[in-house]
Design a protein around this motif. Structure first.
Motif, PDB file in Angstrom:
ATOM      1  N   ASP A  75       0.811  -1.624   0.227  1.00  0.00           N
ATOM      2  CA  ASP A  75      -0.075  -0.234   0.370  1.00  0.00           C
ATOM      3  C   ASP A  75       0.476   1.328  -0.027  1.00  0.00           C
ATOM      4  O   ASP A  75       0.626   2.467  -0.642  1.00  0.00           O
ATOM      5  N   GLN A  76       1.366   1.187   1.222  1.00  0.00           N
ATOM      6  CA  GLN A  76       2.315   2.755   1.371  1.00  0.00           C
ATOM      7  C   GLN A  76       3.923   2.321   1.456  1.00  0.00           C
ATOM      8  O   GLN A  76       4.517   0.916   1.807  1.00  0.00           O
ATOM      9  N   LEU A  77       5.603   3.039   0.560  1.00  0.00           N
ATOM     10  CA  LEU A  77       6.631   2.239   0.618  1.00  0.00           C
ATOM     11  C   LEU A  77       7.215   2.869   1.689  1.00  0.00           C
ATOM     12  O   LEU A  77       6.727   3.905   2.017  1.00  0.00           O
ATOM     13  N   THR A  78       7.704   1.240   2.788  1.00  0.00           N
ATOM     14  CA  THR A  78       8.215   2.174   4.038  1.00  0.00           C
ATOM     15  C   THR A  78       9.403   1.486   3.553  1.00  0.00           C
ATOM     16  O   THR A  78      10.463   1.189   2.753  1.00  0.00           O
ATOM     17  N   ALA A  79      10.294   1.559   4.894  1.00  0.00           N
ATOM     18  CA  ALA A  79      11.502   1.415   4.917  1.00  0.00           C
ATOM     19  C   ALA A  79      12.620   0.269   5.265  1.00  0.00           C
ATOM     20  O   ALA A  79      13.319  -0.489   5.373  1.00  0.00           O
ATOM     21  N   THR A  80      11.219  -0.713   5.085  1.00  0.00           N
ATOM     22  CA  THR A  80      11.294  -2.652   4.869  1.00  0.00           C
ATOM     23  C   THR A  80      10.296  -2.969   4.281  1.00  0.00           C
ATOM     24  O   THR A  80      10.125  -4.647   4.360  1.00  0.00           O
ATOM     25  N   SER A  81       9.901  -2.432   3.663  1.00  0.00           N
ATOM     26  CA  SER A  81       9.078  -3.087   2.142  1.00  0.00           C
ATOM     27  C   SER A  81      10.006  -3.524   1.225  1.00  0.00           C
ATOM     28  O   SER A  81      10.909  -3.493   1.216  1.00  0.00           O
ATOM     29  N   GLN A  82       9.148  -4.698   1.264  1.00  0.00           N
ATOM     30  CA  GLN A  82       9.494  -5.491  -0.072  1.00  0.00           C
ATOM     31  C   GLN A  82       9.135  -5.205  -1.455  1.00  0.00           C
ATOM     32  O   GLN A  82       8.209  -4.794  -1.606  1.00  0.00           O
ATOM     33  N   VAL A  83      10.113  -4.579  -2.646  1.00  0.00           N
ATOM     34  CA  VAL A  83       9.313  -3.928  -3.844  1.00  0.00           C
ATOM     35  C   VAL A  83       9.326  -5.261  -5.185  1.00  0.00           C
ATOM     36  O   VAL A  83       8.831  -5.202  -5.601  1.00  0.00           O
ATOM     37  N   ASP A 101       6.941   3.661 -11.075  1.00  0.00           N
ATOM     38  CA  ASP A 101       6.039   4.355 -10.213  1.00  0.00           C
ATOM     39  C   ASP A 101       5.762   4.724  -8.291  1.00  0.00           C
ATOM     40  O   ASP A 101       5.983   4.979  -7.929  1.00  0.00           O
ATOM     41  N   ASP A 102       7.325   4.055  -7.948  1.00  0.00           N
ATOM     42  CA  ASP A 102       7.421   3.387  -6.339  1.00  0.00           C
ATOM     43  C   ASP A 102       8.930   4.746  -6.363  1.00  0.00           C
ATOM     44  O   ASP A 102       8.925   5.595  -5.393  1.00  0.00           O
ATOM     45  N   ILE A 103       9.891   4.674  -7.708  1.00  0.00           N
ATOM     46  CA  ILE A 103      10.731   6.090  -7.791  1.00  0.00           C
ATOM     47  C   ILE A 103       9.653   7.676  -7.934  1.00  0.00           C
ATOM     48  O   ILE A 103      10.576   8.241  -6.544  1.00  0.00           O
ATOM     49  N   ASP A 104       9.096   7.304  -7.997  1.00  0.00           N
ATOM     50  CA  ASP A 104       8.032   8.501  -8.381  1.00  0.00           C
ATOM     51  C   ASP A 104       7.774   8.966  -7.241  1.00  0.00           C
ATOM     52  O   ASP A 104       7.332  10.358  -6.666  1.00  0.00           O
ATOM     53  N   ALA A 105       7.213   8.297  -6.637  1.00  0.00           N
ATOM     54  CA  ALA A 105       6.172   8.839  -5.533  1.00  0.00           C
ATOM     55  C   ALA A 105       7.623   9.631  -4.563  1.00  0.00           C
ATOM     56  O   ALA A 105       7.251  10.643  -3.683  1.00  0.00           O
ATOM     57  N   VAL A 106       8.741   8.594  -4.204  1.00  0.00           N
ATOM     58  CA  VAL A 106       9.790   9.121  -3.132  1.00  0.00           C
ATOM     59  C   VAL A 106      10.236   9.896  -3.661  1.00  0.00           C
ATOM     60  O   VAL A 106      10.677  11.078  -2.943  1.00  0.00           O
ATOM     61  N   GLU A 107      10.415  10.471  -5.241  1.00  0.00           N
ATOM     62  CA  GLU A 107      10.701  11.529  -5.410  1.00  0.00           C
ATOM     63  C   GLU A 107       9.738  12.909  -5.534  1.00  0.00           C
ATOM     64  O   GLU A 107      10.291  13.976  -4.629  1.00  0.00           O
ATOM     65  N   THR A 108       8.378  12.869  -5.366  1.00  0.00           N
ATOM     66  CA  THR A 108       7.635  13.644  -4.850  1.00  0.00           C
ATOM     67  C   THR A 108       7.721  13.417  -3.410  1.00  0.00           C
ATOM     68  O   THR A 108       7.631  15.069  -3.078  1.00  0.00           O
ATOM     69  N   ALA A 109       7.492  12.879  -2.764  1.00  0.00           N
ATOM     70  CA  ALA A 109       8.136  12.958  -1.075  1.00  0.00           C
ATOM     71  C   ALA A 109       9.261  14.154  -0.982  1.00  0.00           C
ATOM     72  O   ALA A 109       8.926  14.469  -0.123  1.00  0.00           O
ATOM     73  N   VAL A 110      10.294  13.571  -1.432  1.00  0.00           N
ATOM     74  CA  VAL A 110      11.264  14.010  -1.297  1.00  0.00           C
ATOM     75  C   VAL A 110      11.285  15.566  -1.140  1.00  0.00           C
ATOM     76  O   VAL A 110      11.355  16.364  -0.308  1.00  0.00           O
ATOM     77  N   PHE A 111      10.382  16.028  -2.497  1.00  0.00           N
ATOM     78  CA  PHE A 111      10.382  17.480  -3.127  1.00  0.00           C
ATOM     79  C   PHE A 111       9.702  18.516  -2.669  1.00  0.00           C
ATOM     80  O   PHE A 111       9.016  19.129  -2.682  1.00  0.00           O
ATOM     81  N   ASP A 160      19.859   8.039  -6.714  1.00  0.00           N
ATOM     82  CA  ASP A 160      21.538   8.665  -6.627  1.00  0.00           C
ATOM     83  C   ASP A 160      20.998   9.918  -6.740  1.00  0.00           C
ATOM     84  O   ASP A 160      21.577  10.832  -5.055  1.00  0.00           O
ATOM     85  N   SER A 161      21.150  10.729  -7.286  1.00  0.00           N
ATOM     86  CA  SER A 161      20.298  11.725  -6.948  1.00  0.00           C
ATOM     87  C   SER A 161      19.677  12.023  -6.722  1.00  0.00           C
ATOM     88  O   SER A 161      19.651  12.811  -5.549  1.00  0.00           O
ATOM     89  N   ILE A 162      17.834  11.523  -6.060  1.00  0.00           N
ATOM     90  CA  ILE A 162      17.217  12.144  -5.271  1.00  0.00           C
ATOM     91  C   ILE A 162      17.674  11.780  -3.748  1.00  0.00           C
ATOM     92  O   ILE A 162      17.415  13.007  -3.081  1.00  0.00           O
TER      93      ILE A 162
END
Length: 366
Positions: free
Chosen positions: A128-136, A204-214, A288-290
């Motif tokens: 449902d939501q990516l966490t620091a321990t989620s299996q991708v 999609d997971d990377i896009d979600a993390v990128e949006t959250a970071v910025f 790496d850039s994110i």
């Protein structure tokens, strides 16, 4: 034809159950299916491997130009379960070792009159939501052993069932008439197509993390999510990258066990694999850039905090200094016995603090 086969695989996945679990096998704890094919058409009923192989070889002996073969599907067989098949088909001991022991590196090796191909399968782990321990991503393995009149597929893991693939192939008899190498190509194509699907899901997971970071509310926990994504991406890369050379060898090098008509199709699969490798490398660079951007944001935020703390410390230093001087209880302190000395000192402190505060505000420290 290959496009039609891919569409058939997708349709079969939507309408069939997963045949991966041994409990669903009608032929034993490891054998999922054992079927013979004649001229691309599935023979009626399932039977033991010995009987299926006897029928196929009888048909091929009667018609030297025939394309009959037997396809046996296994799921996580034990060494004891596979030993009987190895003796029946005359498999090389190294083939048995690679087939029974999972976690082999992707490869294509020829042993006598058999060809061993090992593929790493990759599935996307829904969350449902990516966490620091989620299996991708979750990985498995498919081993394909092909001979002149047989193909054995051995699957490890809980995903990547070959049942729908078998059904899809059976809707294209012309492809199956090319023999066991058509099954080998279909499995390779199926595995690489799954790579593409997983790569799109990871994006999609990377896009979600990128949006959250910025975003304005980016937190310190984003670094953990980025690091977890990089770990899962590394697992993905370990499954995909070693397959480059084996697929190129199937597409370019002559092999007696690969039908000439099938060899060009491996080039198409190899192109798709190259696309996946490019995506993984791009994702790794992007993460790496994110991560660097996130660390820079954290550094800037910490600098902002330190500037504010320093500014308030400077403001508080004024009353601290003045109160410290008047607190030393000397007899001849200036204006000590003056009626207006107390309010004047408080006023000087207030004005000094106001001037310092305004200076810090103008410079952006507060």
């Amino acid at each position: 034809m290959i496009r039609n086969l891919r569409r058939a695989v997708r349709r079969a996945y939507r309408r069939t159950v997963d045949l991966s679990h041994p409990a669903r096998s009608p032929l034993g704890s490891a054998v999922v299916n054992c079927v013979g094919y004649t001229d691309g058409v599935r023979q009626a009923g399932s039977c033991p491997a010995e009987e299926a192989l006897r029928r196929v070889r009888k048909e091929n002996s009667a018609d030297p130009a025939g394309s009959s073969f037997v396809w046996i599907g296994l799921h996580e067989p034990t060494h004891e379960e596979f030993t009987g098949l190895a003796e029946l088909f005359g498999l090389h001991p190294l083939t048995v070792e690679d087939a029974v022991n999972a976690h082999s590196r992707p490869k294509v090796v020829r042993y006598d009159d058999t060809l061993l191909a090992v593929f790493k399968t990759v599935g996307y782990a829904e969350h449902d939501q990516l966490t620091a321990t989620s299996q991708v991503v979750e990985t498995g393995e498919i081993t394909v052993i092909t001979g002149r009149d047989f193909v054995i597929t051995i699957r490890y893991g809980r995903h990547g069932s070959l049942g729908p693939l078998r059904e899809a192939l059976e809707t294209v008899p012309d492809q199956l008439t090319k023999g066991p190498s058509s099954v080998l190509h279909a499995v390779a194509d199926f595995v690489v197509d799954e790579y593409l699907a997983v790569a799109d899901a990871v994006q999609d997971d990377i896009d979600a993390v990128e949006t959250a970071v910025f975003s304005e509310h980016a937190g310190r926990g984003e670094a953990g999510r980025i690091y977890q994504l990089k770990r899962e991406l590394l697992e993905f890369k370990r499954a995909v990258s070693p397959l480059n050379r084996p697929l190129e060898s199937l597409a370019t090098q002559p092999a007696l066990l690969i039908a000439p008509e099938i060899r060009p199709y491996f080039r198409d699969v190899s192109d798709h694999l190259a696309r996946v490798n490019e995506q993984i490398n791009e994702y790794d660079s992007l993460l790496d850039s994110i991560l660097q951007a996130h660390l820079a944001q954290m550094t800037v935020a910490q600098n902002e905090d330190m500037r504010k703390i320093t500014a308030w410390a400077a403001i508080v230093a004024v009353p601290t200094m003045v109160c410290g001087v008047y607190g030393m209880n000397f007899e001849h302190v200036p204006e000590l016995r003056w009626t207006y000395g107390y309010p004047v000192v408080l006023g000087v402190i207030a004005v000094s603090c106001f001037v310092i505060h305004r200076g810090f505000r103008r410079n952006g420290w507060l």
